[in-house]
Design a protein around this motif. Structure first.
Motif, mmCIF file in Angstrom:
data_model
loop_
_atom_site.group_PDB
_atom_site.id
_atom_site.type_symbol
_atom_site.label_atom_id
_atom_site.label_comp_id
_atom_site.label_asym_id
_atom_site.label_seq_id
_atom_site.Cartn_x
_atom_site.Cartn_y
_atom_site.Cartn_z
ATOM 1 N N ALA A 193 27.363 36.211 36.041
ATOM 2 C CA ALA A 193 28.331 35.168 36.021
ATOM 3 C C ALA A 193 29.854 35.776 36.536
ATOM 4 O O ALA A 193 30.602 35.382 37.515
ATOM 5 N N THR A 194 30.076 37.050 36.010
ATOM 6 C CA THR A 194 31.283 37.797 36.298
ATOM 7 C C THR A 194 31.323 38.390 37.580
ATOM 8 O O THR A 194 32.338 37.922 38.271
ATOM 9 N N TRP A 195 30.397 38.809 38.163
ATOM 10 C CA TRP A 195 30.341 39.290 39.543
ATOM 11 C C TRP A 195 30.346 38.038 40.596
ATOM 12 O O TRP A 195 31.225 38.337 41.601
ATOM 13 N N ALA A 196 29.962 36.979 40.149
ATOM 14 C CA ALA A 196 29.951 35.886 40.967
ATOM 15 C C ALA A 196 31.582 35.351 41.131
ATOM 16 O O ALA A 196 32.086 35.032 42.175
ATOM 17 N N LEU A 197 32.364 35.670 39.920
ATOM 18 C CA LEU A 197 33.479 35.240 39.932
ATOM 19 C C LEU A 197 34.433 36.190 40.885
ATOM 20 O O LEU A 197 35.535 35.896 41.664
ATOM 21 N N LEU A 198 34.037 37.371 40.675
ATOM 22 C CA LEU A 198 34.719 38.552 41.422
ATOM 23 C C LEU A 198 34.418 38.248 42.859
ATOM 24 O O LEU A 198 35.486 38.443 43.814
ATOM 25 N N ARG A 199 33.463 37.922 43.181
ATOM 26 C CA ARG A 199 33.061 37.882 44.855
ATOM 27 C C ARG A 199 33.265 36.512 45.328
ATOM 28 O O ARG A 199 33.762 36.783 46.637
ATOM 29 N N ASP A 200 33.399 35.520 44.549
ATOM 30 C CA ASP A 200 33.729 34.224 45.204
ATOM 31 C C ASP A 200 34.878 33.678 44.760
ATOM 32 O O ASP A 200 35.519 32.874 45.747
ATOM 33 N N VAL A 201 35.720 34.028 44.012
ATOM 34 C CA VAL A 201 36.933 33.647 43.623
ATOM 35 C C VAL A 201 38.162 34.650 43.706
ATOM 36 O O VAL A 201 39.023 34.473 44.343
ATOM 37 N N LEU A 202 37.884 35.665 43.038
ATOM 38 C CA LEU A 202 38.856 36.622 42.860
ATOM 39 C C LEU A 202 39.617 37.149 44.048
ATOM 40 O O LEU A 202 40.318 37.212 44.865
ATOM 41 N N LEU A 203 38.239 38.125 44.537
ATOM 42 C CA LEU A 203 38.543 38.921 45.731
ATOM 43 C C LEU A 203 38.830 38.329 46.922
ATOM 44 O O LEU A 203 39.689 38.776 47.800
ATOM 45 N N PRO A 204 38.061 37.020 47.261
ATOM 46 C CA PRO A 204 38.436 36.582 48.685
ATOM 47 C C PRO A 204 39.885 35.960 48.465
ATOM 48 O O PRO A 204 40.293 35.528 49.468
ATOM 49 N N SER A 205 40.531 35.858 47.464
ATOM 50 C CA SER A 205 42.040 35.228 47.537
ATOM 51 C C SER A 205 42.913 36.323 47.882
ATOM 52 O O SER A 205 44.248 35.873 47.888
ATOM 53 N N SER A 206 42.457 37.534 47.709
ATOM 54 C CA SER A 206 43.543 38.500 48.288
ATOM 55 C C SER A 206 43.647 38.725 49.704
ATOM 56 O O SER A 206 42.232 38.778 50.250
ATOM 57 N N PHE A 207 44.389 39.045 50.501
ATOM 58 C CA PHE A 207 44.604 39.556 51.767
ATOM 59 C C PHE A 207 44.022 41.018 51.923
ATOM 60 O O PHE A 207 44.962 41.653 51.705
ATOM 61 N N PRO A 208 42.950 41.361 52.215
ATOM 62 C CA PRO A 208 42.671 42.723 52.279
ATOM 63 C C PRO A 208 43.582 43.398 53.307
ATOM 64 O O PRO A 208 43.458 43.039 54.713
ATOM 65 N N ALA A 209 43.924 44.453 52.995
ATOM 66 C CA ALA A 209 44.720 45.647 53.767
ATOM 67 C C ALA A 209 44.124 46.042 54.901
ATOM 68 O O ALA A 209 44.631 46.566 55.999
ATOM 69 N N ASP A 210 42.832 45.980 55.049
ATOM 70 C CA ASP A 210 42.019 46.436 56.126
ATOM 71 C C ASP A 210 41.333 45.472 57.181
ATOM 72 O O ASP A 210 40.492 45.315 58.050
ATOM 73 N N HIS A 211 41.835 43.974 56.812
ATOM 74 C CA HIS A 211 41.876 42.918 57.939
ATOM 75 C C HIS A 211 42.563 43.397 59.155
ATOM 76 O O HIS A 211 43.592 43.974 59.123
ATOM 77 N N PRO A 212 41.893 43.196 60.346
ATOM 78 C CA PRO A 212 42.597 43.613 61.723
ATOM 79 C C PRO A 212 43.745 42.761 61.845
ATOM 80 O O PRO A 212 44.460 43.216 62.768
ATOM 81 N N ARG A 213 44.248 41.818 61.108
ATOM 82 C CA ARG A 213 45.487 41.171 61.443
ATOM 83 C C ARG A 213 46.228 41.441 60.358
ATOM 84 O O ARG A 213 47.382 40.563 59.993
ATOM 85 N N TYR A 214 46.053 42.316 59.417
ATOM 86 C CA TYR A 214 46.899 42.736 58.360
ATOM 87 C C TYR A 214 47.929 43.642 59.051
ATOM 88 O O TYR A 214 47.525 44.784 59.344
ATOM 89 N N LEU A 215 49.063 43.227 59.516
ATOM 90 C CA LEU A 215 50.014 44.026 60.049
ATOM 91 C C LEU A 215 51.369 43.960 59.617
ATOM 92 O O LEU A 215 52.309 44.685 59.958
ATOM 93 N N ALA A 216 51.313 43.495 58.419
ATOM 94 C CA ALA A 216 52.744 43.497 57.694
ATOM 95 C C ALA A 216 52.619 45.069 56.858
ATOM 96 O O ALA A 216 51.648 45.548 56.850
ATOM 97 N N PHE A 217 53.684 45.166 56.271
ATOM 98 C CA PHE A 217 53.972 46.514 55.458
ATOM 99 C C PHE A 217 53.312 47.504 56.207
ATOM 100 O O PHE A 217 53.194 47.828 57.392
ATOM 101 N N VAL A 218 52.405 48.273 55.417
ATOM 102 C CA VAL A 218 51.501 49.484 55.920
ATOM 103 C C VAL A 218 50.109 49.048 55.312
ATOM 104 O O VAL A 218 50.035 49.158 54.045
ATOM 105 N N LEU A 234 24.133 45.506 40.799
ATOM 106 C CA LEU A 234 24.716 46.678 41.754
ATOM 107 C C LEU A 234 24.002 46.751 43.228
ATOM 108 O O LEU A 234 24.505 47.173 44.075
ATOM 109 N N GLY A 235 22.934 46.267 43.479
ATOM 110 C CA GLY A 235 22.207 46.124 44.688
ATOM 111 C C GLY A 235 22.800 45.098 45.395
ATOM 112 O O GLY A 235 23.371 45.445 46.672
ATOM 113 N N GLU A 236 23.237 43.909 44.859
ATOM 114 C CA GLU A 236 24.118 43.068 45.606
ATOM 115 C C GLU A 236 25.601 43.433 45.884
ATOM 116 O O GLU A 236 25.938 43.223 46.850
ATOM 117 N N LEU A 237 25.947 44.168 45.053
ATOM 118 C CA LEU A 237 27.192 44.759 45.328
ATOM 119 C C LEU A 237 27.275 45.923 46.466
ATOM 120 O O LEU A 237 28.118 45.724 47.498
#
Ligand SMILES: *Cc1c(COP(=O)(O)O)cnc(C)c1O
Length: 462
Positions: free
Chosen positions: A49-74, A12-15
Motif C-alpha cells: 500500500a505504501t508503494w502504491a501511494l508513492l507511485r500513484d499519488v506522491l511522485l506523480p505530483s512532483s514535476f520531474p527535473a528530467d521532463h523534456p519540457r522542464y526548462l525552468a531553473f536548471v 522491488l521487482g515492480e520498482l
C-alpha cells in the motif's frame, strides 16, 4: 541487514519496472492529493500500500527535473546507468566518508573526481570530493580559502569579492561564515579583470577571503573573464574560486572550451554533475588545486575517529561533512558505461537546441531575444507582456503539467528563461512552448492540447 519478505521482493521487482518505464508513464497529476495520505500511526499499512501511494499519488505530483519540457531553473537528466548505480548505492549501505569503510568505492569516486579535474585542465595532484550540491561545494571551497589565508598570518579575513551575477549560495556561504560580500561588475554581463581590480583597489588585501568568478551564471549563462581574473588574483595573492556548478559541463564542448580559459588556474572549482552532467540528485563536486589546504581546513578530529587512518585519502576530509553518500559512484558508473564521447554529444545536443530556440525567438514577431544565448540559457521577452502576464502563463503550463518554464528578471525587466540541460528535449518541445506564446493562443491557454512527454524527445540510447 533486514530480510526482504516475499511481498517486499515483489515490490522491488515492480520498482525496477517502474524506473525503466517512467518515461512512458501517464500524465503527471496535479499536486493537492496529499490529503489522501494516511497519517503516520502506530500500526503500518504495509509495503504494498505504501508503494502504491508513492507511485500513484506522491511522485506523480512532483514535476520531474528530467521532463523534456522542464526548462525552468536548471533541471537534470540522469542516465540509466547513473540511476542504477544510485539505487545500488542506497541498498548497499555504503558509508562514503572513509577508505576504511568504503573500500574500493573510494577508488571509483576518485576516478570520477579525476575525470572532472581533467575536464577543467587541473594538474595531476588536484583533488576534491562529491558533496550534496553546489551550495555546499561553494561553502566548502570558501572555508578552505579562509583557512589558507589565516594560515599565512594576520587576523580573520571577512570579505568575499563576488562577480555581481554570483549564485545566491555564495551570499548564503558568506552569511554562514560571518563574512560580507562586495560585488564586482554587473549582474547582466560577464565580469572582467578591470571590474574586479576596481573593487580590490578599495579593499585591504589582507581582509579578502577569496574572489568568486562565474563560469556560467545561472540566470544568463555568462562566463566571466576567467583568465583576466586569474591573473589579477595571482598578482595579489588572492584565492580564486570558480563557480561552474551549471556551466562547467560546457567545458566538454570543443567550441565552447576556449571561453573557459583560465579556469585551470583557479584555486577551487564547483561543478554539479546533478545539473548538466546526467547524474541523479544530489551530486556536486568541489575541486581544489591544492587539496592539502582543503584537508587541513575540513578534517575532523575526535577520539572516535582515531581508527580512521590519517594517511588514507578519505572523502570526508575535503568538505564540510563527515558521514556522506558516495555520490561519485553514479558519476563513475555512467562514465564507464557510456563513455565520455556520449557526454560530449549530449552537451552539444543541449547547446544546439538552445541555439534553435534562440533562432525561433528571433524569427517570431511577437517575441524578442534579450541577449544572444550564452551556453544553454535563452533569455527572451513576449512583446507587450508584464510580470503578471508571464506569471499567469507560467502557472498555466505548470498546472496543466505540460511544461515548467518560469519568468526571471534581466536588466531590471521581466523576461522568460529557457535552460537546456536535457538531451531529450527536442526542437518540437521548443516549438510547443513558443506556440503557447502566440497572440492567438496565449489568452486561451486552456486550448493548448494536453500532451505528456511520451510524444516528445528523440530516442537516444541512454
Ligand atoms: C545551482 C547553482 C548553485 C547551487 O547549487 P545547488 O546544487 O543547487 O546547491 C551554485 N552556483 C551556480 C552557478 C548554480 O547554477
Amino acid at each position: 541487514m533486514h530480510d526482504f519478505a516475499l511481498q517486499e521482493r515483489q515490490v522491488l521487482g515492480e520498482l525496477a519496472a517502474w524506473i525503466a518505464d517512467r518515461r512512458d508513464a501517464p500524465v503527471l497529476i496535479p499536486p493537492g492529493s496529499a490529503g489522501a495520505l494516511p497519517a503516520v500511526g502506530r500500526s503500518g499499512i504495509g509495503i504494498r500500500a505504501t508503494w502504491a501511494l508513492l507511485r500513484d499519488v506522491l511522485l506523480p505530483s512532483s514535476f520531474p527535473a528530467d521532463h523534456p519540457r522542464y526548462l525552468a531553473f536548471v533541471g537534470g537528466s540522469p542516465t540509466p546507468a547513473a540511476v542504477i548505480a544510485d539505487a545500488a548505492l542506497s541498498a548497499a549501505a555504503v558509508y562514503g566518508g572513509s577508505e576504511l569503510e568504503a573500500g574500493d568505492v573510494v577508488v571509483a569516486e576518485r576516478m570520477a573526481v579525476r575525470w572532472l579535474c581533467d575536464v577543467i585542465g587541473y594538474p595531476e595532484d588536484a583533488h576534491g570530493v562529491f558533496v550534496s550540491g553546489g551550495s555546499l561545494a561553494n561553502l566548502s571551497a570558501l572555508v578552505a580559502a579562509r583557512h589558507d589565508r589565516v594560515g599565512s598570518g594576520g587576523g580573520l579575513p571577512d570579505v568575499i569579492v563576488i562577480s555581481a551575477a554570483a549564485h545566491s549560495s555564495i551570499r548564503s556561504a558568506a552569511a554562514i561564515m560571518g563574512c560580507r560580500v562586495v560585488s564586482a561588475g554587473s549582474p547582466d554581463h560577464p565580469t572582467g579583470a578591470a571590474d574586479l581590480a576596481t573593487v580590490l583597489d578599495s579593499l585591504d588585501p589582507r581582509d579578502v577571503v577569496a574572489v568568486v568568478a562565474n563560469a556560467g551564471a545561472t540566470n544568463t549563462g555568462a562566463i566571466d573573464d576567467l583568465a583576466g581574473i586569474a591573473a589579477t588574483c595571482e598578482a595579489r595573492g588572492i584565492w580564486m574560486h570558480v563557480d561552474a556548478a551549471y556551466g562547467g559541463a560546457a567545458l566538454l564542448s570543443p567550441t565552447r572550451r576556449p571561453q573557459f580559459d583560465g579556469i585551470q588556474r583557479a584555486d577551487s572549482v564547483t561543478i554539479d554533475p546533478h545539473k548538466w552532467l546526467f547524474t541523479p540528485f544530489d551530486c556536486a563536486a568541489v575541486l581544489y588545486l591544492d587539496p592539502a589546504v582543503a584537508r587541513s581546513a575540513h578534517r575532523q578530529r575526535a577520539a572516535y575517529l582515531d581508527a580512521v587512518d590519517n594517511d588514507d585519502d578519505n572523502p570526508a576530509d575535503y568538505a564540510a561533512h563527515l558521514t556522506r553518500r558516495a555520490r561519485g559512484i553514479p558519476v563513475w558508473a555512467s562514465l564507464v558505461a557510456n563513455g565520455t564521447d556520449a557526454y560530449v554529444d549530449a552537451v552539444e545536443t543541449c547547446l544546439a537546441v538552445a541555439g534553435y530556440a534562440a533562432k525561433q525567438v528571433e524569427a517570431a514577431p511577437h517575441l524578442e531575444l534579450v541577449t544572444e544565448p550564452r551556453l544553454s540559457v535563452v533569455l527572451f521577452r513576449r512583446i507587450g507582456w508584464d510580470a503578471a502576464r508571464y506569471a499567469a502563463w507560467s502557472a498555466g503550463l505548470r498546472s496543466r503539467r505540460t511544461a515548467l518554464v518560469t519568468p526571471t528578471t534581466y536588466a531590471g525587466k521581466p523576461a522568460l528563461r529557457l535552460c537546456f540541460v536535457n538531451p531529450l528535449t527536442s526542437t518540437d518541445d521548443v516549438d510547443f512552448i513558443l506556440n503557447t506564446l502566440e497572440p492567438d493562443t496565449s489568452p486561451a491557454l486552456e486550448d493548448v492540447p494536453d500532451t505528456d512527454h511520451r510524444a516528445t524527445g528523440d530516442s537516444r540510447s541512454w
